[in-house]
Design an enzyme around this catalytic site. Structure first.
Site, PDB file in Angstrom:
ATOM      1  N   ASP A  59      74.879 143.730  89.541  1.00 34.47           N
ATOM      2  CA  ASP A  59      75.565 142.518  90.017  1.00 34.47           C
ATOM      3  C   ASP A  59      74.825 141.260  89.559  1.00 34.47           C
ATOM      4  OD1 ASP A  59      77.717 143.291  92.390  1.00 34.47           O
ATOM      5  OD2 ASP A  59      76.100 144.747  92.241  1.00 34.47           O
ATOM      6  N   GLU A  84      80.325 135.657  92.755  1.00 35.34           N
ATOM      7  CA  GLU A  84      80.108 136.259  94.068  1.00 35.34           C
ATOM      8  C   GLU A  84      78.666 136.205  94.545  1.00 35.34           C
ATOM      9  OE1 GLU A  84      81.365 140.195  96.618  1.00 35.34           O
ATOM     10  OE2 GLU A  84      81.534 140.270  94.441  1.00 35.34           O
ATOM     11  N   ASP A 151      83.477 138.035  88.999  1.00 32.25           N
ATOM     12  CA  ASP A 151      82.979 139.075  89.902  1.00 32.25           C
ATOM     13  C   ASP A 151      82.144 139.997  89.024  1.00 32.25           C
ATOM     14  OD1 ASP A 151      82.420 141.035  91.747  1.00 32.25           O
ATOM     15  OD2 ASP A 151      84.419 140.992  92.641  1.00 32.25           O
ATOM     16  N   ASP A 154      82.828 144.237  90.386  1.00 28.40           N
ATOM     17  CA  ASP A 154      83.872 144.378  91.400  1.00 28.40           C
ATOM     18  C   ASP A 154      83.975 145.854  91.758  1.00 28.40           C
ATOM     19  OD1 ASP A 154      86.049 143.581  93.048  1.00 28.40           O
ATOM     20  OD2 ASP A 154      87.426 144.371  91.547  1.00 28.40           O
ATOM     21  N   THR A 156      81.385 147.361  93.963  1.00 26.94           N
ATOM     22  CA  THR A 156      79.986 147.785  93.884  1.00 26.94           C
ATOM     23  C   THR A 156      79.781 149.149  94.531  1.00 26.94           C
ATOM     24  OG1 THR A 156      79.252 145.482  93.881  1.00 26.94           O
ATOM     25  CG2 THR A 156      77.607 147.131  94.408  1.00 26.94           C
TER      26      THR A 156
END
Length: 375
Positions: A59, A84, A151, A154, A156
């Site tokens: 991420d 995010e 994202d 997306d 996770t």
């Protein structure tokens, strides 16, 4: 804005999503290696956010890479990125090892940037550079101006479980989604693989992994294979399914019950005569499945307290629509991406369909079923 004027933005977005997807593949492989697992079961590569959802090295790594590349190509002045993740937990003293893992993943990926037609840094990025890149993604969007929406991973939870996930990047200008790119590293490209379970990573299969993309108004959506050694030379035109009979339709819905009311969608599907079991799929891969004709419907009716974020839908919506599909709220209205981070004013839920005929039937069924539901 003319579609043709987005050529540079489109090319940059597609290439950086290829690069980011490559990072994700490598991080996911490390998560699944027995040698990487310690007492917390994930080798220290996963943390929980305040809402208990997981966030991983991937991420933060993807967000850093996309931010850095966009800044290199378009400059930092007036660069607005809505994304995010933030740097709060990554900046803490106890996260030093995690920050090191993010730095290693980012620099390993960026060292191969030229394979994807992108510029690589003159020297490896330091921790401060990476935190700065992640922190740059602090825009809240809005009705005016140009905003990149990201994202980084997306789905996770699907990523951590070795399942489906997506890297999603979109460009919004004055509230309109102009382009979208979805990197789907575990997507089974052959239809027979998808029909055997879209929520499986297809481990051992050589025909998995792709990047899908589309420009608003082009009437075309494209798919490229995700290659381990660089950028592909070809792309395949995507076309949504023409199936308009609910009896024959394949329906996608979120895996987690917290994200969608499975009882209502099951009742709705039953009232329409849908025979197939729903495919429960992590992430925006549901939009990908509709765009390439592997599914016909995606329905999501979240609890009233849940607020949809623009980064969970922007890229997927434009790809589905340019492939011939339709995406609206349950009242038949277009989704509004001009209100900031959240999709404000949604009528009950979100419905994506492969064609207008099927979409109209589902909208009608929603109105007929709603009063008897418990939502």
């Amino acid at each position: 804005m003319e579609v043709e004027s987005l050529a540079r933005e489109m090319e940059t977005a597609v290439r950086v999503v290829h690069l980011a997807s490559s990072l994700c593949v490598k991080v996911q492989e490390k998560l699944r290696l027995p040698s990487s697992i310690n007492g917390n079961g994930n080798g220290g590569h996963v943390k929980s956010k305040d809402d208990d959802s997981p966030v991983t090295v991937a991420d933060w790594g993807v967000q850093a890479i996309v931010s850095w590349v966009l800044a290199e190509v378009f400059g930092t002045q007036n660069l607005s990125i809505v994304a995010e993740e933030d740097t709060d937990s990554l900046s803490k003293a106890e996260s030093l090892a995690l920050l090191g893992a993010v730095s290693n993943a980012v620099n390993e990926a960026l060292s191969e940037a030229t394979k994807y037609g992108l510029t690589k840094p003159d020297e490896p990025l330091g921790s401060d550079d990476i935190l700065k890149a992640i922190g740059r993604c602090n825009s809240t969007g809005g009705p005016k101006g140009r905003h990149w929406v990201l994202d980084p991973v997306d789905g996770t939870l699907g990523f951590v479980r070795g399942d489906q996930y997506a890297v999603a990047l979109a460009l919004i200008e004055d509230g309109k989604v102009l382009l979208g790119v979805l990197g789907c590293p575990n997507y089974p490209v052959k239809k027979e693989g998808l029909s055997n379970g879209c929520n499986q990573s297809g481990a051992g299969s050589v025909s998995k992994g792709c990047v899908m993309y589309a420009k608003r108004g082009s009437g075309q959506a494209w798919m490229q294979p995700l290659l381990p050694n660089g950028y592909p030379e070809s792309a395949t035109l995507l076309k949504a399914s023409t199936v308009d009979d609910p009896v024959l339709a394949t329906v996608c819905e979120p895996v987690e019950r917290a994200n969608s009311n499975h009882l209502f969608t099951a009742g709705l599907a039953n009232s329409m005569g849908v025979r197939k079991q729903p495919m429960r799929v992590y992430s925006m891969v549901k939009y990908a499945a509709i765009a390439c004709g592997d599914a016909e419907v995606f329905m999501k009716f979240a609890q009233s307290s849940y607020k949809e974020k623009i980064w969970d839908h922007a890229a997927g919506v434009v790809i589905v629509e340019e492939a011939g599909g339709v995406v609206t709220d349950a009242g038949g209205r277009k989704l509004n991406f001009s209100k900031g981070v959240y999709l404000e004013g949604l009528d009950r839920g979100i419905i994506a369909c492969s064609n207008t005929v099927l979409h109209d039937k589902i909208i009608g069924a929603v109105y007929a079923s709603w009063e008897s539901s418990s939502l």
